[in-house]
Design a protein around this motif. Structure first.
Motif, mmCIF file in Angstrom:
data_model
loop_
_atom_site.group_PDB
_atom_site.id
_atom_site.type_symbol
_atom_site.label_atom_id
_atom_site.label_comp_id
_atom_site.label_asym_id
_atom_site.label_seq_id
_atom_site.Cartn_x
_atom_site.Cartn_y
_atom_site.Cartn_z
ATOM 1 N N ASP A 259 0.820 -1.217 0.000
ATOM 2 C CA ASP A 259 0.000 0.000 0.000
ATOM 3 C C ASP A 259 0.856 1.270 0.000
ATOM 4 N N TYR A 260 2.012 1.217 -0.673
ATOM 5 C CA TYR A 260 2.952 2.336 -0.774
ATOM 6 C C TYR A 260 3.514 2.760 0.585
ATOM 7 N N ASP A 298 2.697 -0.401 -5.047
ATOM 8 C CA ASP A 298 2.025 -0.840 -3.829
ATOM 9 C C ASP A 298 2.123 -2.358 -3.653
#
Length: 310
Positions: A259-260, A298
């Motif tokens: 998710d980055y 991500d």
């Protein structure tokens, strides 16, 4: 006369030895690095800074870690074009859907999200491969839907996106070995009840297309190792999970989705590489590279060094 016979015998032995060396060399095994990488889409205006900040690190990662062939998931056509132009050593296999351009992204706001969703539900799964190493022999595409050649939302008609599988047949130029490559992206876990029908279709297509030749499956499965579709695929006995059978593993063994945040968001990977049973997996890695805190995607890319049995 005796000396002549001895010389002829020595010459004959030498010829046999040389032919054996040549034969052994002609049958030398093929090792390649096979990878899977969800590179993350750029689907609305707020995603543009993120994409522009990380896009120049994607192909350097691919090159540095020496991916010979990599199934990518999720990029829109303008992202694929950018990556291919940035690294001409790699060519792209697969039918690319061109339903959203880079300038279009800036037009969308939360108010126009429904219109946006109607436009860009068709996910791309391009296969990037070294153009100097492989010949592309065939390629095709099928949708995870009741009508496999039709652009539609798929089993149950309630997918979050139009999901498909890109496949291609390659020949390695030096050895002449041929293999098939299937790259897919299943729907999000919210709709995982449709994963098994998708997997059943995949297995059916593999049988029709490969005709018992060597093959790989790469992709973002959006499910865990223990979930129904992955279990179904393994229990058929036609593939090995590269992560599980590798002789050596490197990198995180937790989730491949970050998710980055530069950190696995869970304990279970959702990205997989499967190889047909006649292929040995020597090494497997989950690559967690970043650039000064910039997440490249991500998802973490995964790569397997594989070796073809004779």
């Amino acid at each position: 006369m005796k000396k002549t016979i001895i010389l002829l015998i020595a010459l004959f032995i030498g010829i046999i030895a040389l032919s054996q060396i040549h034969f052994a060399d002609s049958k030398k095994s093929l090792k390649i690095n096979v990878a899977s990488f969800n590179v993350g889409f750029c689907r609305m205006a707020k995603d543009i800074p993120n994409w522009e900040g990380r896009r120049d690190y994607i192909m350097p990662l691919v090159k540095y870690h020496n991916f010979d062939i990599v199934g990518m998931q999720e990029p829109f056509s303008f992202q694929i074009d950018y990556l291919e132009k940035a690294c001409p050593e790699y060519a792209v296999a697969g039918e690319i859907v061109r339903d959203l351009s880079y300038p279009d992204i800036a037009k969308f706001s939360p108010k126009g999200i429904e219109n946006f969703r109607r436009m860009c539900r068709n996910m791309n799964n391009p296969i990037f491969y070294k153009r100097d190493k492989f010949d592309l022999l065939e390629q095709g595409k099928f949708y995870f839907a009741p009508t496999q050649d039709k652009y539609e939302l798929g089993f149950g008609f309630s997918f979050d996106a139009i999901r498909s599988c890109i496949w291609a047949k390659f020949r390695e130029k030096e050895t002449g070995k041929e293999f098939y490559f299937f790259n897919l992206h299943l729907c999000v876990r919210k709709f995982k009840q449709y994963h098994k029908p998708a997997m059943e279709l995949l297995v059916k297509k593999i049988g029709e297309i490969t005709k018992d030749n060597s093959f790989f499956i790469t992709g973002d499965f959006n499910e865990f190792y223990s979930d129904e579709a992955s279990t179904y695929l393994r229990e058929l006995g036609i593939v090995n999970d590269a992560r599980q059978v590798a002789k050596f593993r490197y990198g995180t063994h937790k989730g491949t989705y970050n998710d980055y945040t530069l950190k696995s968001t869970g304990d279970n990977p959702i990205d997989f590489i499967y190889a047909s049973k006649n292929i040995v997996v020597n090494r497997f890695a989950t690559i967690t590279d970043h650039y000064d805190g910039i997440a490249i995607s991500d998802h973490y890319p995964i790569v397997a060094e594989v070796e073809f049995l004779e």
